[in-house]
Design a protein around this motif. Structure first.
Motif, PDB file in Angstrom:
ATOM      1  N   SER A 439      45.390  23.434   9.508  1.00 43.57           N
ATOM      2  CA  SER A 439      46.116  23.520   8.229  1.00 43.57           C
ATOM      3  C   SER A 439      45.383  24.395   7.211  1.00 43.57           C
ATOM      4  O   SER A 439      45.760  24.418   6.041  1.00 43.57           O
ATOM      5  N   LEU A 440      44.360  25.115   7.654  1.00 47.45           N
ATOM      6  CA  LEU A 440      43.572  25.962   6.743  1.00 47.45           C
ATOM      7  C   LEU A 440      44.289  27.282   6.500  1.00 47.45           C
ATOM      8  O   LEU A 440      44.693  27.971   7.440  1.00 47.45           O
ATOM      9  N   ARG A 441      44.423  27.625   5.216  1.00 47.61           N
ATOM     10  CA  ARG A 441      44.993  28.914   4.835  1.00 47.61           C
ATOM     11  C   ARG A 441      43.864  29.869   4.481  1.00 47.61           C
ATOM     12  O   ARG A 441      43.094  29.611   3.558  1.00 47.61           O
ATOM     13  N   ILE A 442      43.767  30.957   5.216  1.00 47.94           N
ATOM     14  CA  ILE A 442      42.733  31.946   4.990  1.00 47.94           C
ATOM     15  C   ILE A 442      43.294  33.028   4.076  1.00 47.94           C
ATOM     16  O   ILE A 442      44.260  33.713   4.405  1.00 47.94           O
ATOM     17  N   THR A 443      42.661  33.199   2.920  1.00 47.60           N
ATOM     18  CA  THR A 443      43.152  34.164   1.928  1.00 47.60           C
ATOM     19  C   THR A 443      42.367  35.459   1.892  1.00 47.60           C
ATOM     20  O   THR A 443      42.818  36.452   1.365  1.00 47.60           O
ATOM     21  N   GLY A 444      41.163  35.466   2.449  1.00 47.24           N
ATOM     22  CA  GLY A 444      40.361  36.700   2.396  1.00 47.24           C
ATOM     23  C   GLY A 444      39.292  36.672   3.441  1.00 47.24           C
ATOM     24  O   GLY A 444      39.460  36.109   4.535  1.00 47.24           O
ATOM     25  N   ASN A 445      38.164  37.311   3.159  1.00 47.62           N
ATOM     26  CA  ASN A 445      37.034  37.320   4.089  1.00 47.62           C
ATOM     27  C   ASN A 445      36.388  35.948   4.170  1.00 47.62           C
ATOM     28  O   ASN A 445      36.721  35.033   3.433  1.00 47.62           O
TER      29      ASN A 445
END
Length: 449
Positions: A439-445
């Motif tokens: 459920s983790l949303r990765i937004t960048g590095n």
């Protein structure tokens, strides 16, 4: 006899029509006799002009019409046509039904004979009728019986070039049955103690268990003293070969390792929470965690699986499981779902550190990963230094601390201090990206702490 039974409904439907025809015939006969009697009576009396006038004026004598006879004939004709149509239609339907039933019966008998041939080791043609029906039907509690020549041909006579995994329980081979059907064939190590009992136990459990994170048993083969199990293909071998093999974990990123941990936890949760009665895997280790082409983890090797709460009075030795066995099992042979939780904690440490569950020191002494890592897992300053160099500095340190905390709880010596596998799963899912099943949303590095 069967055809006679099928004709019974037809006679039931036709009975009312036959009764109607018979009644109509009786009415016609009665009307005809009445008309004939009256005509004879009129013929006996002298016909005069006066009598004709009186008959015309008399209201008590009914007028005879030939039209009644014609209407009855029409009704009988219509009834006969309807009855004949229904009888003909019923006969046609029952004939078609009987023919189709005979064809189905012949197909079933032929399929049963093919299954018996396969069980005796006789090659069947086309390839595995039982297996094809299993794939289409996907029936729970049913597995195919493969014949030995078929497995021998698919593995190129079990050549070394087709070996996927080497482990104590047996070799796992790549088997190509045709261009579209590729599977993994496990040759059970018959030299092991209780190998026959473990083989039967695994077939029994995997024929009843179906889950995305538990290996699917396609079938088995018995050839003399040899025993074989046929699984879904696992292109990436086992977790053990990925971490400690030639690649040394280079294919496993931080998020991919967490995804594997979540997959294993989901498989254990199914065994502990959704099976009735609950199942303890009892032999969870990195070599029994198989990986498909997308690194989806599958639990395998259910030869030692038991129902939860069973006490192992004989204290059967778990071959190759040194380092995964919980303390309470060694002391009193008690097996519960917390036994699997302990083994899961060891696997989680292997994913974090890229080390084996037990490693030899400079001397003859062997040290478990739990004994080596525990003093450093609770020290945040030292923890990043013991992480596998392949994934070092690639994760959020907060996530690293959380995973380490979960591992510490799982390997607690006291079973009551260990969490349920469901709680472990809910702790790890938020750390796995959405596209990998979390459920983790990765937004960048990669963020830093």
């Amino acid at each position: 006899m069967e055809l006679a039974l099928l004709l019974i409904p037809m006679w039931v439907l036709a009975t009312p029509l036959l009764v109607t025809i018979i009644e109509a015939g009786r009415v016609l006969e009665a009307a005809s006799s009445t008309i004939s009697g009256r005509i004879m009576l009129l013929q006996e009396q002298p016909i005069t002009q006066f009598s004709v006038r009186m008959e015309a004026q008399s209201p008590g004598l009914p007028e005879v019409r030939v039209a009644h006879h014609s209407e009855l004939n029409k009704r009988i004709l219509i009834a006969l046509i309807v009855a004949s149509t229904l009888l003909g239609g019923s006969l046609l339907f029952l004939s078609c039904f009987w023919i189709c039933r005979q064809k189905t019966l012949k197909h079933y008998i032929g399929k049963k004979e093919t299954t018996m041939e396969a069980a005796k080791g006789v090659p069947s043609n086309p390839i595995m009728v039982e297996f094809n029906s299993l794939r289409v039907g996907s029936r729970k509690g049913s597995v195919a019986i493969f014949n030995y020549p078929l497995l021998e041909a698919a593995t190129n006579n079990f050549s070394k070039s087709n070996v996927l995994i080497e482990r104590g329980s047996g070799l796992l081979y790549r088997a190509s049955f045709d261009e579209k059907f590729i599977a993994a064939v496990k040759k059970v190590n018959s030299a092991r103690q209780d190998s026959e009992r473990e083989f039967k136990n695994e077939v029994n459990w995997l024929s009843k268990i179906q889950h995305q994170n538990i290996i699917r048993l396609l079938g088995y083969c018995i050839h003399g003293e040899a025993r074989f199990l046929v699984y879904d293909m696992v292109q990436n071998g086992s977790l053990d070969t990925q971490l400690c093999g030639p690649s040394h974990g280079s294919s496993l990123t931080w998020h991919l390792r967490l995804k594997i941990a979540v997959d294993v936890a989901r498989g254990l949760e199914y065994l502990h929470e959704h099976c009735n009665p609950p199942v303890v895997h009892r032999d969870l280790k990195s070599s029994n965690i198989l990986l498909d082409s997308n690194f989806n983890a599958k639990l395998s090797d259910f030869g030692l699986a038991v129902t939860s709460g069973v006490k192992d009075e004989d204290k059967i030795k778990l071959s190759g499981a040194l380092g995964y066995v919980p303390p309470e099992y060694i002391s009193d042979g008690q097996l519960t779902d917390k036994s699997d939780v302990y083994a899961f904690g060891v696997v989680l440490l292997e994913l974090l550190m890229g080390r084996k569950s037990v490693e030899s020191n400079t001397g003859a002494e062997r040290q478990s990963i739990v004994t080596w890592a525990m003093p450093q897992l609770t020290d945040r300053s030292r923890l990043p230094n013991i992480v596998d160099h392949v994934i070092k500095d690639t994760m959020d340190l907060k996530h690293l601390y959380q995973v380490a905390a979960v591992a510490v709880l799982c390997v607690q010596p006291e079973p009551s201090y260990r969490p349920l596998i469901t709680d472990v799963l809910h702790s790890l899912i938020p750390l796995v990206p959405i596209h990998l099943g979390g459920s983790l949303r990765i937004t960048g590095n990669v963020p830093s702490a």
